[in-house]
Design an enzyme around this catalytic site. Structure first.
Site, PDB file in Angstrom:
ATOM      1  CG  ASP A 138      -1.979  -1.031   1.172  1.00  0.00           C
ATOM      2  OD1 ASP A 138      -1.999  -1.780   0.183  1.00  0.00           O
ATOM      3  OD2 ASP A 138      -2.798  -1.092   2.099  1.00  0.00           O
ATOM      4  CB  ALA A 139       3.866   2.147   1.938  1.00  0.00           C
ATOM      5  CG  ASP A 178       0.022   6.202   0.030  1.00  0.00           C
ATOM      6  OD1 ASP A 178      -1.143   6.164  -0.351  1.00  0.00           O
ATOM      7  OD2 ASP A 178       0.477   6.864   0.978  1.00  0.00           O
ATOM      8  CD  GLU A 188     -25.134 -13.214 -13.381  1.00  0.00           C
ATOM      9  OE1 GLU A 188     -25.442 -12.166 -12.771  1.00  0.00           O
ATOM     10  OE2 GLU A 188     -25.072 -13.289 -14.622  1.00  0.00           O
ATOM     11  CE  LYS A 202     -32.801 -10.448  -6.363  1.00  0.00           C
ATOM     12  NZ  LYS A 202     -32.605  -9.207  -5.666  1.00  0.00           N
ATOM     13  CG  ASP A 242     -29.268  -7.256  -0.171  1.00  0.00           C
ATOM     14  OD1 ASP A 242     -30.017  -6.625  -0.945  1.00  0.00           O
ATOM     15  OD2 ASP A 242     -29.586  -7.566   0.993  1.00  0.00           O
ATOM     16  CD  GLU A 300     -27.353  -4.953  -7.081  1.00  0.00           C
ATOM     17  OE1 GLU A 300     -27.694  -4.759  -8.271  1.00  0.00           O
ATOM     18  OE2 GLU A 300     -28.167  -4.993  -6.136  1.00  0.00           O
ATOM     19  CE1 TYR A 346     -26.981  -6.674 -13.241  1.00  0.00           C
ATOM     20  CE2 TYR A 346     -25.809  -7.115 -11.208  1.00  0.00           C
ATOM     21  CZ  TYR A 346     -26.850  -6.498 -11.876  1.00  0.00           C
ATOM     22  OH  TYR A 346     -27.738  -5.724 -11.190  1.00  0.00           O
ATOM     23  CE  LYS A 371     -28.538 -11.659 -14.829  1.00  0.00           C
ATOM     24  NZ  LYS A 371     -27.352 -10.863 -14.528  1.00  0.00           N
ATOM     25  CE  LYS A 423     -36.102 -11.309  -2.317  1.00  0.00           C
ATOM     26  NZ  LYS A 423     -35.509  -9.999  -2.108  1.00  0.00           N
ATOM     27  CB  CYS A 454     -17.142  -0.754  35.480  1.00  0.00           C
ATOM     28  SG  CYS A 454     -16.526  -2.179  34.569  1.00  0.00           S
ATOM     29  CB  CYS A 490     -13.244  -2.864  37.603  1.00  0.00           C
ATOM     30  SG  CYS A 490     -13.648  -1.289  36.830  1.00  0.00           S
ATOM     31  CB  CYS A 516     -15.438   1.130  32.520  1.00  0.00           C
ATOM     32  SG  CYS A 516     -14.277   0.838  33.866  1.00  0.00           S
ATOM     33  CB  CYS A 540     -11.522  -1.894  33.834  1.00  0.00           C
ATOM     34  SG  CYS A 540     -12.940  -2.982  33.661  1.00  0.00           S
TER      35      CYS A 540
HETATM   36  S1  IVH Z   1     -29.935  -8.802 -13.381  1.00  0.00           S
HETATM   37  C1  IVH Z   1     -33.225  -7.380 -16.009  1.00  0.00           C
HETATM   38  N1  IVH Z   1     -28.124  -9.924 -11.820  1.00  0.00           N
HETATM   39  O1  IVH Z   1     -31.545  -7.531  -8.112  1.00  0.00           O
HETATM   40  C2  IVH Z   1     -32.309  -7.999 -15.025  1.00  0.00           C
HETATM   41  N2  IVH Z   1     -29.614  -8.319 -10.895  1.00  0.00           N
HETATM   42  O2  IVH Z   1     -34.431  -7.866  -7.907  1.00  0.00           O
HETATM   43  C3  IVH Z   1     -32.124  -7.199 -13.799  1.00  0.00           C
HETATM   44  N3  IVH Z   1     -29.249  -7.878  -8.522  1.00  0.00           N
HETATM   45  O3  IVH Z   1     -32.466  -4.629  -9.875  1.00  0.00           O
HETATM   46  C4  IVH Z   1     -30.840  -7.314 -13.152  1.00  0.00           C
HETATM   47  N4  IVH Z   1     -27.550  -9.250  -8.269  1.00  0.00           N
HETATM   48  O4  IVH Z   1     -30.316  -4.572  -8.425  1.00  0.00           O
HETATM   49  C5  IVH Z   1     -29.149  -9.054 -11.920  1.00  0.00           C
HETATM   50  N5  IVH Z   1     -26.477 -10.959 -10.545  1.00  0.00           N
HETATM   51  C6  IVH Z   1     -27.487 -10.090 -10.646  1.00  0.00           C
HETATM   52  C7  IVH Z   1     -27.943  -9.331  -9.546  1.00  0.00           C
HETATM   53  C8  IVH Z   1     -29.018  -8.465  -9.703  1.00  0.00           C
HETATM   54  C9  IVH Z   1     -28.344  -8.358  -7.682  1.00  0.00           C
HETATM   55  C10 IVH Z   1     -30.295  -6.903  -8.168  1.00  0.00           C
HETATM   56  C11 IVH Z   1     -30.455  -5.767  -9.159  1.00  0.00           C
HETATM   57  C12 IVH Z   1     -31.871  -5.865  -9.654  1.00  0.00           C
HETATM   58  C13 IVH Z   1     -32.521  -6.601  -8.528  1.00  0.00           C
HETATM   59  C14 IVH Z   1     -33.774  -7.289  -8.995  1.00  0.00           C
END
Ligand code: IVH
Length: 668
Positions: free
Chosen positions: A33-34, A37, A113, A115, A117, A178, A230, A294, A318, A410, A413, A428, A433
């Site tokens: 890192d240094a 940098d 893939e 999903k 979050d 994402e 993606y 997909k 899900k 505390c 202690c 504390c 302690c």
């Molecule tokens: S494909 C038309 N791939 O999930 C296809 N979405 O519930 C839409 N998301 O709006 C997106 N991982 O924000 C796709 N591997 C992934 C994803 C993904 C997370 C999210 C994305 C989307 C939402 C739909």
């Protein structure tokens, strides 16, 4: 303008881009890192001296500009659709059957893939440069957040023409993916917010979304978002017959693609994949809430089409939320390493997604007030993001619920408990302690600190309670007999532990600094500090200004360091560690090149890419010595901006001078 300077700047940018890609996209850094940098500072210095050569796609231009007043609304070239959700294998099987029927195929290949979050985003590239980043918004229009996207280090600001050739060297193309916050960044962000008296983020997704809406890109940069891509579109279409090929092309272009995608040939393959990641999700450094499937053949995407909201060629599965309801039996205050009292709920044990949970952290009094939680209440519990489960909300208040009050003494202690003005935390104040000592010893021994594997909670309890260990340095004085006298400790394990303690002496300066548990000094900061000062004594003696010269060290961290080293007990601890045989210096990884062996150099004026401490360290690494005054013995005077009397004296004595570039060349 000499062509060579333009070339030098462009070469430096290319080198930095390569290291950014290695570090942030591939996770395989080649330099420290240094060192990274130093390259950045060198580039920044050259660009500062030659503003006509600055460029918006330079690696130095990731964080810049004044905060925005608002984000412009932008229409998406193609709508950003959402996904339909399924919640069971049966629903997924139905979708698979319908997709095969619609496509008129016996079987279909799918890409499975994770999903992720976070929140989806679209990036537009023009002439190989990131031109625009837009949030999903309502799918038709989103907000233009380009300045915020640029702060994400894994996002290339520029893509070289030869990389674009496999996708037909288009003038414009779009990628989608994402934005997310890793769990490590999420914990850091919440720790920072807590220290600043701000409310915590509920989960990494909210944190990422809230950060993307920040008007000040500097704040966004500090939160360290990440982005997995993606989709790739050229002229509104995927330029490959297979989605898996598009993913490979995205990676080749330098984008970060989640490595866990998999091509499967049937529903069976999907079932295996989703079962596998239901377990593996706990080991990921980011949150997922399911999987996305997909159809791999992108030519079928048009044929299968979309409903108003979502495509028929993709579906989400899900995972069940890892939540459960249970009763709060009691609330206690737990004393941490820095003396912070954290309220912890004792729960009626309950299974949450396969794990039995009997405690939940409540973070602080503000959180308890926000939840309106009393002892006896029934709560909704969630395992997400953090290792320790969170209380989401109260689902039923107990009629005879008792409120929790932070104790004024505390619980360990009996020391005074105080709340500093402007802080959420109660502490504390007794530095001796035993609870704090135990926590700080566990931190000292932790894997990422001194890595003393055998030193767990049970052992630390005994060592402290028996008075064998009063600080971390005492660990290095333990004898085999002392250890063998402890509960469940055989001669052999005693010797193993002693060996590990001995081996920890080689952990190095950065780990030792992190192990000391100084407030706000995390692993990364410790690495920067160690690289910059190369000695614990120098850090202890540094002024606030000198500390602030270090990458990522601001006034908050600097004063925490200064406070720590101002404390007599802490200075005594350093002495004890030194006497115990721990090196408090950083030794150069490579032997000194010796180019400056025996030479005496004097520094005057401000250098633009190196701090004085760094310049001194580099000179010393090359075998030279830095002295403070110019004399006939001096070999070179290094001259920065606004040099002082030392330059006049050097001229008078006829001593050769070096500017910063010459010094760096000499050190190369
Ligand atoms: S494909 C038309 N791939 O999930 C296809 N979405 O519930 C839409 N998301 O709006 C997106 N991982 O924000 C796709 N591997 C992934 C994803 C993904 C997370 C999210 C994305 C989307 C939402 C739909």
């Amino acid at each position: 303008m000499p062509k060579s300077l333009r070339d030098e700047i462009e070469k430096l940018r290319e080198e930095i881009r390569r290291h950014e890609h290695l570090y942030y996209v591939k996770n395989e850094p080649e330099i420290s890192d240094a060192e990274f940098d130093r390259l950045m500072r060198r580039l920044a210095g050259l660009e500062r001296d030659h503003p006509e050569l600055a460029s918006p796609d330079s690696p130095t231009a990731r964080v810049g500009g004044a905060p925005a007043l608002e984000f412009p609304t932008v229409r998406h070239s193609i709508p950003m659709l959402s996904l339909d959700n399924t919640y069971s294998i049966e629903e997924l099987a139905d979708w698979d059957r319908r997709a095969r029927e619609l496509a008129g195929r016996e079987s279909l290949d799918y890409v499975a893939e994770l999903k992720l979050d976070g929140l989806s985003i679209s990036l537009l590239y023009e002439d190989g440069r990131l031109a625009r980043g837009v949030t999903r918004g309502d799918g038709i229009e989103g907000e233009e957040v380009t300045a915020n996207v640029k702060t994400i280090r894994s996002v290339p600001l520029r893509i070289a023409p030869d990389k674009l050739r496999p996708i037909g060297s288009p003038r414009r193309f779009e990628v989608r993916g994402e934005v997310l916050m890793t769990l490590a960044s999420f914990r850091q962000a919440n720790a920072d917010r807590e220290a600043a008296g701000e409310p915590r983020f509920a989960n990494p997704r909210n944190a990422a979304a809230g950060t993307m809406r920040q008007l000040d890109p500097k704040i966004v940069a500090a939160r360290r978002l990440d982005l997995f891509l993606y989709f790739l579109f050229v002229d509104g279409r995927v330029p490959f017959p297979k989605h898996s090929e598009a993913l490979a092309a995205l990676a080749h272009l330098g984008f970060k693609v989640n490595p866990h995608y998999r091509v499967v040939h049937s529903l069976e393959g999907l079932k295996d994949y989703l079962a596998e990641f239901e377990t593996r999700r706990d080991k990921l450094d980011y949150e997922i809430d399911g999987i996305v499937v997909k159809v791999n053949d992108t030519r079928l995407w048009d044929e299968l089409g979309s409903t108003a909201k979502s495509p028929r060629w993709a579906i989400a599965y899900k995972y069940p939320a890892r939540q459960a309801t249970t009763r709060v039996l009691d609330i206690r205050a737990q004393v941490g390493r820095t003396g912070t009292l954290t309220p912890v709920a004792d729960l009626e044990p309950v299974d949450v997604g396969g794990v039995t949970v009997s405690h939940a952290t409540l973070h602080n009094m503000d959180e308890i007030e926000r939840l309106k939680l009393n002892i006896g209440d029934t709560i909704l519990l969630q395992r997400a993001g953090e290792v320790i489960p969170q209380v989401v909300k109260v689902v039923r208040s107990a009629p005879d619920g008792r409120p929790f009050h932070m104790p004024s003494r505390c619980p360990v202690c009996g020391g005074d408990v105080r709340r500093a003005p402007g802080e959420v935390a109660y502490r504390c104040v007794n530095a001796a302690c035993p609870a704090q000592l135990k926590e700080s010893l566990l931190h000292f021994a932790a894997r990422r600190a001194m890595d003393i594997d055998g030193l767990g909670e049970a052992l630390v309890d005994q060592l402290v309670d028996k008075g064998l260990v009063r600080d971390a340095a005492d660990l290095y004085r333990l004898t085999r007999d002392q250890l063998a006298g402890l509960d469940r400790m055989a001669q052999k394990s005693a010797q193993n532990l002693l060996d590990q303690i001995e081996a920890s002496k080689k952990a190095g300066l950065a780990r030792l600094l992190f192990a000391l548990g100084i407030r706000y000094v995390g692993e990364r900061t410790a690495q920067f500090l160690a690289a910059h000062f190369a000695s614990l004594d120098r850090i202890a003696q540094a002024s606030l200004d000198e500390l602030c010269e270090v990458e990522e060290v601001g006034p908050k961290i600097a004063s925490s360091l200064a406070d720590f080293f101002a404390e007599k007990r802490n200075r005594a601890l350093l002495e004890k560690l030194r006497r115990a045989g721990l090196p408090l210096e950083q030794h150069a990884a490579r032997p000194p090149a010796g180019k400056l062996r025996g030479r005496r150099l004097v520094l005057t004026g401000a250098l633009s890419t190196l701090s004085r401490a760094e310049a001194a360290r580099l000179i010393e690494q090359a075998g030279g010595r830095v002295t403070s005054s110019v004399s006939a013995e001096t070999d070179f005077v290094v001259v920065g901006a606004e040099p002082g009397a030392k330059l006049r004296k050097a001229r008078a004595l006829g001593i050769p001078t070096l500017n910063e570039t010459e010094l760096l060349n000499l050190l190369k």
